[in-house]
Design an enzyme around this catalytic site. Sequence first.
Site, PDB file in Angstrom:
ATOM      1  N   CYS A 214       0.882  -1.070  -0.109  1.00  0.00           N
ATOM      2  CA  CYS A 214      -0.030   0.004   0.084  1.00  0.00           C
ATOM      3  C   CYS A 214       0.908   1.371   0.078  1.00  0.00           C
ATOM      4  N   CYS A 219      -1.544   1.711  -2.974  1.00  0.00           N
ATOM      5  CA  CYS A 219      -2.358   2.789  -2.868  1.00  0.00           C
ATOM      6  C   CYS A 219      -2.072   4.058  -2.815  1.00  0.00           C
ATOM      7  N   LYS A 222      -0.121   5.575  -5.893  1.00  0.00           N
ATOM      8  CA  LYS A 222      -1.108   5.468  -7.134  1.00  0.00           C
ATOM      9  C   LYS A 222      -2.033   6.698  -6.982  1.00  0.00           C
ATOM     10  N   TYR A 355      -8.664  -3.335 -11.690  1.00  0.00           N
ATOM     11  CA  TYR A 355      -8.211  -2.001 -10.785  1.00  0.00           C
ATOM     12  C   TYR A 355      -6.772  -1.548 -11.003  1.00  0.00           C
ATOM     13  N   GLU A 359      -6.384   2.042 -13.190  1.00  0.00           N
ATOM     14  CA  GLU A 359      -5.914   3.253 -12.422  1.00  0.00           C
ATOM     15  C   GLU A 359      -4.608   3.685 -13.108  1.00  0.00           C
ATOM     16  N   HIS A 626     -26.217  21.200  -0.720  1.00  0.00           N
ATOM     17  CA  HIS A 626     -26.471  21.992  -1.883  1.00  0.00           C
ATOM     18  C   HIS A 626     -25.176  22.875  -2.240  1.00  0.00           C
ATOM     19  N   GLU A 631     -25.422  14.688  -3.294  1.00  0.00           N
ATOM     20  CA  GLU A 631     -26.774  15.238  -2.999  1.00  0.00           C
ATOM     21  C   GLU A 631     -27.913  14.336  -3.946  1.00  0.00           C
TER      22      GLU A 631
HETATM   23  P1  FAD Z   1       1.259  -6.375   1.748  1.00  0.00           P
HETATM   24  O1  FAD Z   1       0.922  -4.841   2.153  1.00  0.00           O
HETATM   25  O2  FAD Z   1       1.483  -6.709   0.393  1.00  0.00           O
HETATM   26  O3  FAD Z   1       2.563  -6.485   2.837  1.00  0.00           O
HETATM   27  C1  FAD Z   1       3.268  -7.816   2.776  1.00  0.00           C
HETATM   28  C2  FAD Z   1       4.485  -7.695   3.263  1.00  0.00           C
HETATM   29  O4  FAD Z   1       5.239  -8.674   3.592  1.00  0.00           O
HETATM   30  C3  FAD Z   1       5.382  -7.027   2.124  1.00  0.00           C
HETATM   31  O5  FAD Z   1       6.329  -5.912   2.780  1.00  0.00           O
HETATM   32  C4  FAD Z   1       6.365  -8.099   1.590  1.00  0.00           C
HETATM   33  O6  FAD Z   1       7.674  -7.525   1.119  1.00  0.00           O
HETATM   34  C5  FAD Z   1       6.571  -8.624   2.847  1.00  0.00           C
HETATM   35  N1  FAD Z   1       6.926 -10.272   2.681  1.00  0.00           N
HETATM   36  C6  FAD Z   1       6.568 -10.985   1.659  1.00  0.00           C
HETATM   37  N2  FAD Z   1       7.053 -12.395   1.961  1.00  0.00           N
HETATM   38  C7  FAD Z   1       7.874 -12.093   3.294  1.00  0.00           C
HETATM   39  C8  FAD Z   1       8.789 -13.064   4.135  1.00  0.00           C
HETATM   40  N3  FAD Z   1       8.787 -14.518   3.758  1.00  0.00           N
HETATM   41  N4  FAD Z   1       9.151 -12.693   5.059  1.00  0.00           N
HETATM   42  C9  FAD Z   1       9.294 -11.239   5.318  1.00  0.00           C
HETATM   43  N5  FAD Z   1       8.340 -10.411   4.656  1.00  0.00           N
HETATM   44  C10 FAD Z   1       7.719 -10.863   3.714  1.00  0.00           C
HETATM   45  N6  FAD Z   1      -5.954  -1.180  -1.661  1.00  0.00           N
HETATM   46  C11 FAD Z   1      -6.807  -0.321  -1.195  1.00  0.00           C
HETATM   47  O7  FAD Z   1      -7.427  -0.395  -0.106  1.00  0.00           O
HETATM   48  N7  FAD Z   1      -6.811   1.134  -1.967  1.00  0.00           N
HETATM   49  C12 FAD Z   1      -6.192   1.390  -2.803  1.00  0.00           C
HETATM   50  O8  FAD Z   1      -6.080   2.429  -3.539  1.00  0.00           O
HETATM   51  C13 FAD Z   1      -5.373   0.303  -3.468  1.00  0.00           C
HETATM   52  N8  FAD Z   1      -4.322   0.484  -4.416  1.00  0.00           N
HETATM   53  C14 FAD Z   1      -3.667  -0.447  -4.686  1.00  0.00           C
HETATM   54  C15 FAD Z   1      -2.705  -0.051  -5.879  1.00  0.00           C
HETATM   55  C16 FAD Z   1      -1.955  -1.083  -6.370  1.00  0.00           C
HETATM   56  C17 FAD Z   1      -0.902  -0.752  -7.697  1.00  0.00           C
HETATM   57  C18 FAD Z   1      -1.851  -2.270  -5.744  1.00  0.00           C
HETATM   58  C19 FAD Z   1      -0.768  -3.237  -6.369  1.00  0.00           C
HETATM   59  C20 FAD Z   1      -2.471  -2.540  -4.734  1.00  0.00           C
HETATM   60  C21 FAD Z   1      -3.484  -1.557  -4.026  1.00  0.00           C
HETATM   61  N9  FAD Z   1      -4.131  -1.832  -3.102  1.00  0.00           N
HETATM   62  C22 FAD Z   1      -5.339  -0.818  -2.789  1.00  0.00           C
HETATM   63  C23 FAD Z   1      -4.273  -3.052  -2.504  1.00  0.00           C
HETATM   64  C24 FAD Z   1      -3.303  -2.991  -1.007  1.00  0.00           C
HETATM   65  O9  FAD Z   1      -2.030  -2.556  -1.248  1.00  0.00           O
HETATM   66  C25 FAD Z   1      -3.360  -4.514  -0.505  1.00  0.00           C
HETATM   67  O10 FAD Z   1      -4.616  -5.097  -0.257  1.00  0.00           O
HETATM   68  C26 FAD Z   1      -2.818  -4.323   1.085  1.00  0.00           C
HETATM   69  O11 FAD Z   1      -1.355  -3.737   0.823  1.00  0.00           O
HETATM   70  C27 FAD Z   1      -2.555  -5.731   1.356  1.00  0.00           C
HETATM   71  O12 FAD Z   1      -1.788  -5.695   2.617  1.00  0.00           O
HETATM   72  P2  FAD Z   1      -0.970  -7.016   3.271  1.00  0.00           P
HETATM   73  O13 FAD Z   1      -0.739  -6.792   4.704  1.00  0.00           O
HETATM   74  O14 FAD Z   1      -1.858  -8.190   3.041  1.00  0.00           O
HETATM   75  O15 FAD Z   1       0.087  -7.240   2.253  1.00  0.00           O
HETATM   76  P1  NAP Z   2      -7.092  -8.572 -10.745  1.00  0.00           P
HETATM   77  O1  NAP Z   2      -8.091  -7.639 -10.022  1.00  0.00           O
HETATM   78  O2  NAP Z   2      -6.963 -10.165 -10.311  1.00  0.00           O
HETATM   79  O3  NAP Z   2      -7.250  -8.396 -12.425  1.00  0.00           O
HETATM   80  C1  NAP Z   2      -6.344  -9.047 -13.169  1.00  0.00           C
HETATM   81  C2  NAP Z   2      -6.632  -8.411 -14.760  1.00  0.00           C
HETATM   82  O4  NAP Z   2      -5.614  -8.992 -15.557  1.00  0.00           O
HETATM   83  C3  NAP Z   2      -7.867  -8.882 -15.085  1.00  0.00           C
HETATM   84  O5  NAP Z   2      -8.589  -7.636 -16.070  1.00  0.00           O
HETATM   85  C4  NAP Z   2      -7.516 -10.101 -16.274  1.00  0.00           C
HETATM   86  O6  NAP Z   2      -8.473 -10.460 -17.097  1.00  0.00           O
HETATM   87  C5  NAP Z   2      -6.318  -9.659 -16.527  1.00  0.00           C
HETATM   88  N1  NAP Z   2      -5.291 -10.757 -17.171  1.00  0.00           N
HETATM   89  C6  NAP Z   2      -4.977 -11.915 -16.104  1.00  0.00           C
HETATM   90  N2  NAP Z   2      -4.282 -12.677 -16.647  1.00  0.00           N
HETATM   91  C7  NAP Z   2      -3.924 -12.147 -18.014  1.00  0.00           C
HETATM   92  C8  NAP Z   2      -3.113 -12.679 -19.019  1.00  0.00           C
HETATM   93  N3  NAP Z   2      -2.482 -13.806 -19.010  1.00  0.00           N
HETATM   94  N4  NAP Z   2      -3.244 -12.015 -20.269  1.00  0.00           N
HETATM   95  C9  NAP Z   2      -4.024 -10.549 -20.429  1.00  0.00           C
HETATM   96  N5  NAP Z   2      -4.801 -10.196 -19.247  1.00  0.00           N
HETATM   97  C10 NAP Z   2      -4.806 -10.947 -18.110  1.00  0.00           C
HETATM   98  O7  NAP Z   2      -5.875  -7.872 -10.571  1.00  0.00           O
HETATM   99  P2  NAP Z   2      -5.368  -6.138 -10.063  1.00  0.00           P
HETATM  100  O8  NAP Z   2      -5.815  -5.260 -10.986  1.00  0.00           O
HETATM  101  O9  NAP Z   2      -3.606  -6.559 -10.067  1.00  0.00           O
HETATM  102  O10 NAP Z   2      -5.624  -6.031  -8.598  1.00  0.00           O
HETATM  103  C11 NAP Z   2      -5.258  -7.156  -7.551  1.00  0.00           C
HETATM  104  C12 NAP Z   2      -6.121  -6.518  -6.421  1.00  0.00           C
HETATM  105  O11 NAP Z   2      -5.359  -5.470  -5.735  1.00  0.00           O
HETATM  106  C13 NAP Z   2      -7.572  -6.312  -6.434  1.00  0.00           C
HETATM  107  O12 NAP Z   2      -8.252  -7.643  -6.412  1.00  0.00           O
HETATM  108  C14 NAP Z   2      -7.796  -5.274  -5.529  1.00  0.00           C
HETATM  109  O13 NAP Z   2      -8.446  -5.649  -4.455  1.00  0.00           O
HETATM  110  C15 NAP Z   2      -6.557  -4.710  -5.068  1.00  0.00           C
HETATM  111  N6  NAP Z   2      -6.389  -3.096  -5.599  1.00  0.00           N
HETATM  112  C16 NAP Z   2      -7.219  -2.141  -5.061  1.00  0.00           C
HETATM  113  C17 NAP Z   2      -7.370  -1.123  -5.526  1.00  0.00           C
HETATM  114  C18 NAP Z   2      -8.270   0.150  -4.992  1.00  0.00           C
HETATM  115  O14 NAP Z   2      -8.711  -0.223  -3.851  1.00  0.00           O
HETATM  116  N7  NAP Z   2      -8.319   0.965  -5.616  1.00  0.00           N
HETATM  117  C19 NAP Z   2      -6.588  -0.651  -6.633  1.00  0.00           C
HETATM  118  C20 NAP Z   2      -5.526  -1.602  -7.201  1.00  0.00           C
HETATM  119  C21 NAP Z   2      -5.705  -2.842  -6.671  1.00  0.00           C
HETATM  120  P3  NAP Z   2      -9.750 -11.435 -16.994  1.00  0.00           P
HETATM  121  O15 NAP Z   2     -10.959 -10.550 -16.400  1.00  0.00           O
HETATM  122  O16 NAP Z   2      -9.928 -11.753 -18.389  1.00  0.00           O
HETATM  123  O17 NAP Z   2      -9.277 -12.459 -16.112  1.00  0.00           O
END
Ligand code: FAD
Ligand code: NAP
Length: 651
Positions: A214, A219, A222, A355, A359, A626, A631
């Site tokens: 995040c 997040c 982004k 997502y 984005e 408003h 609204e």
């Molecule tokens: P993470 O935050 O991924 O933390 C896991 C940590 O564990 C990482 O630091 C990793 O390096 C570490 N780790 C992994 N394996 C090991 C190991 N063996 N030993 C030690 N450390 C390890 N969510 C939202 O709510 N709003 C958003 O706007 C949003 N935008 C997103 C945009 C993008 C581009 C992405 C990719 C995700 C977004 N998400 C968003 C999703 C959000 O980031 C995740 O849902 C959240 O970070 C999950 O938290 P977590 O604690 O499960 O894992």
């Molecule tokens: P995702 O929701 O799993 O979507 C993957 C996308 O890639 C889908 O459109 C899928 O298409 C496509 N895809 C998968 N395999 C492919 C392939 N081989 N070739 C071409 N296209 C392929 O993944 P994500 O967008 O990475 O998001 C991951 C999670 O992060 C989300 O579930 C969300 O909860 C979290 N997230 C949250 C936010 C937010 O809160 N604003 C923002 C970003 C991420 P198909 O539909 O055809 O399978």
Amino acid sequence: MGNSVKKGKVVFADQNKVKSLHLYKAAVGDQCVKMPENRPFNVNEKDLSEQGRKKEKTQVIIQIQEYISSSDVVIFTKTTCENCSKVKSLLDELDVPYLAVEIDKTDPGLILEEELYEYTMETALPNIFVKEKLIGGYDEVIQLSKDGLFQKLLEDKEDKAKEDQYDFDLIVIGGGSGGLAASKEAAKYDKKVLVLDYVTPSPLGTKWGLGGTCVNVGCIPKKLMHQAALLRQALKDSHKYGWQIEDNVQHNWEIMTKSIQNHIHSLNWNYRLSLIENNAEYENGFGEFVEAHKIKSTNSKGRVKYYTAKTFLIATGERPRYLGIPGDKEYCITSDDLFSLPYCPGKTLVVGASYVALECAGFLAGLGLDVTVMVRSILLRGFDQEMANKIGEHMEDHGVKFIKENVPTKIEQIEAGTPGRLKVTSQSADGTKIVEEYNTVLLAIGRDACTRKIGLDIPGVKINEKTGKIPVNDEEQTTVPYIYAIGDVLENKLELTPVAIQAGRLLAQRLYGSSTVKCDYVNVPTTVFTPLEYGACGLSEENAIAKYGEDNIEVYHSFFWPLEWTVPERDSNKCYAKVICHITDNERVVGFHVLSPNAGEITQGFAVAIKCGLTKEQLDYTIGIHPVCAEIFTTLTATKRSGEDVVQGGC
Ligand code: FAD
Ligand code: NAP
């Protein structure tokens, strides 16, 4: 030496321990800078054999480790370094006993300095260790002391875990959103907690600090890049509001990225501070099970430590997936690389349609780049498809190109550079090939759970072999009772930061407090930060129909035109509001959807109401504010069933 080392006592390397070493003259300068690059040994060392050198290095590393473990507070300093003197004075003021290793008075100082750099990766002196953990340098200690936290590092917590013969009560593997929330909460109950966080670099070598996806690559960057793109739209709108701004205003990618990364670094540090504040231990190590109650922690230098605990929490998150086609890992980037990319990506192909893909495509196009999205099937699978398609239309109106029902089959480099030029071959479902050139290919095709390399089979934690996800019961307990999991690694749960945080906090409260409250994964609000933001809570129209039947739901909807957009005369009737009500349950709102500026802000408030059982009647009785976008939800009258025209003239 032990803890009997007196306050401020300066020690010199024990000559007996290093007597087999040649004596080197340390290059002692009147400054604190260490050697950041791996310098070859200096001329005096030429005569040493390779083997002898290795032996010496090993001995010095052992020596460093002995110093570090010989006192609660150990500082590596130079007598001539100003910041070192300031830190020593500060410790004197705080009345904290410490061991100071004066490198310039130590033989062999040069090697010691080099190995210390290898060990800490800190480029400047002093290096301060507290209870064998590297705290950082001058800035960190000054900040800790300002925040009144330095002393806290030294406090000994009543060690109940040791009574049970474990090193810790709880070990959390993964210091992201969920892991940090759980560790801090558990430590508040006076539990001995260790959190391990380690970032495996992306295939292109990108890595980052504490805090997980995040804050570093999700997040936070982004949303900030989304904001950068919205500002361009605001600049365009400003003309009609009287601002005389030149049309050819330029955006500088490097400045944006640097500012965002600076903010992230401050957050990394705040995470570290809050662990200290809460008395939770942190180690930058990769954790994996080696025995049922024992894990191995390996740091970036390959140094290994072992820890035991009574309870474990898996919060390792996910990492971006790759296509598995020629050229993907060599030439493509993912969201892990994008937010710290040191150069503007140029003409970009975004692969994926969920997502992350939409984005990123949205803000890149908003910054003025030529962006194409390659969609395998549909946009935003799992979301209300009417809303998803409206997002796609709006992005297309704003210059994003879409290649539908296509997947890349090969990526080739035409020219290296920053950015370079890539040739992408893709294929549609009917076999038609497209070849096109881009500067950057961003893969956003989903993410894989980090669960396969952490020895989960050793204690016997079951994962879904196909997806790598961990199934848990409604208390986040895995198939092994003393091992829990939260966040993105979970099977069939939402992958969102607040979900991981909530689950982590509540889990710690149940484990160590008297709480029985479980995480509620239903009606979780979310927002997709596309140029026109989409906020949603509850069921999509498709899912509501599938769950209750078409006759049992009423869909109220309307387009609307934000007042702010009327003056610049843009995007008339692109914003859209929809509530889905369950007729036989007093028209309870089961789905809430909004396409609007600030959709996240709007959705958050309505999510509370939905949690409280919001009905359509209550929406109608609520007086609107408003003139704001939200609204519209207090004045919805047209149902989809009626077929009434829902285009609006402005709010
Ligand atoms: P993470 O935050 O991924 O933390 C896991 C940590 O564990 C990482 O630091 C990793 O390096 C570490 N780790 C992994 N394996 C090991 C190991 N063996 N030993 C030690 N450390 C390890 N969510 C939202 O709510 N709003 C958003 O706007 C949003 N935008 C997103 C945009 C993008 C581009 C992405 C990719 C995700 C977004 N998400 C968003 C999703 C959000 O980031 C995740 O849902 C959240 O970070 C999950 O938290 P977590 O604690 O499960 O894992
Ligand atoms: P995702 O929701 O799993 O979507 C993957 C996308 O890639 C889908 O459109 C899928 O298409 C496509 N895809 C998968 N395999 C492919 C392939 N081989 N070739 C071409 N296209 C392929 O993944 P994500 O967008 O990475 O998001 C991951 C999670 O992060 C989300 O579930 C969300 O909860 C979290 N997230 C949250 C936010 C937010 O809160 N604003 C923002 C970003 C991420 P198909 O539909 O055809 O399978």
